[in-house]
Design an enzyme around this catalytic site. Structure first.
Site, PDB file in Angstrom:
ATOM      1  N   HIS A  89       0.833  -1.209   0.000  1.00 52.17           N
ATOM      2  CA  HIS A  89       0.000   0.000   0.000  1.00 52.17           C
ATOM      3  C   HIS A  89       0.866   1.256   0.000  1.00 52.17           C
ATOM      4  O   HIS A  89       0.612   2.192  -0.778  1.00 52.17           O
ATOM      5  CB  HIS A  89      -0.919  -0.004   1.213  1.00 52.17           C
ATOM      6  CG  HIS A  89      -1.677   1.286   1.394  1.00 52.17           C
ATOM      7  ND1 HIS A  89      -2.885   1.522   0.794  1.00 52.17           N
ATOM      8  CD2 HIS A  89      -1.378   2.418   2.091  1.00 52.17           C
ATOM      9  CE1 HIS A  89      -3.310   2.740   1.115  1.00 52.17           C
ATOM     10  NE2 HIS A  89      -2.401   3.302   1.911  1.00 52.17           N
ATOM     11  N   GLU A  90       1.871   1.291   0.871  1.00 53.12           N
ATOM     12  CA  GLU A  90       2.724   2.485   0.944  1.00 53.12           C
ATOM     13  C   GLU A  90       3.513   2.663  -0.355  1.00 53.12           C
ATOM     14  O   GLU A  90       3.738   3.795  -0.792  1.00 53.12           O
ATOM     15  CB  GLU A  90       3.665   2.395   2.145  1.00 53.12           C
ATOM     16  CG  GLU A  90       2.957   2.344   3.493  1.00 53.12           C
ATOM     17  CD  GLU A  90       1.947   3.464   3.689  1.00 53.12           C
ATOM     18  OE1 GLU A  90       2.113   4.541   3.084  1.00 53.12           O
ATOM     19  OE2 GLU A  90       0.978   3.268   4.446  1.00 53.12           O
ATOM     20  N   HIS A  93       1.601   4.518  -2.964  1.00 55.70           N
ATOM     21  CA  HIS A  93       1.735   5.974  -2.944  1.00 55.70           C
ATOM     22  C   HIS A  93       2.965   6.418  -3.739  1.00 55.70           C
ATOM     23  O   HIS A  93       2.936   7.457  -4.412  1.00 55.70           O
ATOM     24  CB  HIS A  93       1.841   6.478  -1.507  1.00 55.70           C
ATOM     25  CG  HIS A  93       0.563   6.368  -0.739  1.00 55.70           C
ATOM     26  ND1 HIS A  93      -0.635   6.877  -1.203  1.00 55.70           N
ATOM     27  CD2 HIS A  93       0.289   5.820   0.476  1.00 55.70           C
ATOM     28  CE1 HIS A  93      -1.589   6.653  -0.314  1.00 55.70           C
ATOM     29  NE2 HIS A  93      -1.054   5.996   0.707  1.00 55.70           N
ATOM     30  N   HIS A  97       3.086   8.894  -6.951  1.00 58.04           N
ATOM     31  CA  HIS A  97       4.010  10.024  -7.066  1.00 58.04           C
ATOM     32  C   HIS A  97       4.720   9.986  -8.414  1.00 58.04           C
ATOM     33  O   HIS A  97       4.846  11.014  -9.096  1.00 58.04           O
ATOM     34  CB  HIS A  97       5.021   9.972  -5.922  1.00 58.04           C
ATOM     35  CG  HIS A  97       5.817  11.243  -5.784  1.00 58.04           C
ATOM     36  ND1 HIS A  97       6.826  11.391  -4.866  1.00 58.04           N
ATOM     37  CD2 HIS A  97       5.758  12.417  -6.455  1.00 58.04           C
ATOM     38  CE1 HIS A  97       7.357  12.602  -4.968  1.00 58.04           C
ATOM     39  NE2 HIS A  97       6.726  13.238  -5.928  1.00 58.04           N
TER      40      HIS A  97
END
Length: 221
Positions: A89-90, A93, A97
């Site tokens: 999940h991280e 991100h 980006h």
């Protein structure tokens, strides 16, 4: 407000409960959260993001400023379904980006403004309530500032859901999890997303409360 507070407490408890449960379920492939994060970044052509271990529980986050995926120890070193879900999940991100995902860019652009406004928001609202019978201006300013906070909370929702969707698609397509583990990972990320949903609704409820005070004060003046 009481309902929102109760829902927030329940969702937070449920998230911790699910994380603890899925932290006990080992991945069939034996990979750690750090290894999963590094592999997901590599496969997405991201080589300038570091994967770091940070203190605390459920403190995992991606920092676009210094390009770091920060994983709590249980996730960084863990070889569980929970670790896989959170790590991916991280990294979702980080992928956002890289591809300049619109909602993430908008959210990041709001951070400097909110950082400044949050320092004074509670005092502006307090002054607005105390001075409402004299002048509605301070409360109007407070409502406007709080509206930015609420907008930020709602912009966060597509950012979080999209990161989870990217994570789930990647761990499934790359054989990181089997079908059973995928179901657990999806459930864990769903409860994590619900914390943001409740936070957004709570912010909206608070905004409406202060807006009603402002409108009521104007009518009585």
């Amino acid at each position: 407000m009481i309902v929102i507070f109760g829902a927030s407490a329940f969702v937070s408890w449920r998230l911790r409960s699910k994380f603890n449960e899925y932290s006990q379920i080992g991945l069939s492939n034996g990979l750690s959260g750090a290894e999963i994060a590094q592999e997901m970044l590599r496969q997405n052509g991201i080589y300038d993001v570091r994967v770091l271990s940070v203190e605390g529980m459920l403190t995992d986050h991606y920092n676009p400023q210094d390009k770091t995926v920060n994983l709590s120890a249980d996730v960084y070193y863990g070889r569980s379904v929970a670790a896989a879900a959170v790590a991916a999940h991280e990294c979702g991100h980080a992928v956002q980006h890289k591809v300049a995902y619109g909602p993430l860019q908008f959210r990041s652009a709001m951070v400097p403004v909110l950082t400044v406004s949050s320092r004074y928001l509670q005092w502006v609202l307090l002054a607005g309530v105390l001075l409402l019978q004299t002048t509605p201006l301070p409360l109007a300013i407070g409502v406007a500032l709080f509206a930015l906070t609420t907008l930020f909370a709602f912009i966060t929702l597509p950012v979080e859901f999209d990161a989870s969707n990217r994570a789930l698609a990647w761990i499934q397509n790359n054989g990181v999890v089997n079908q059973r583990e995928y179901g657990f990972a999806k459930n864990a990320l769903w409860w994590a997303a619900m914390t943001y949903v409740v936070a957004a609704l709570g912010s909206l409820a608070t905004l409406l409360y202060y807006a009603s005070l402002l409108l009521g004060g104007r009518r009585s003046s």
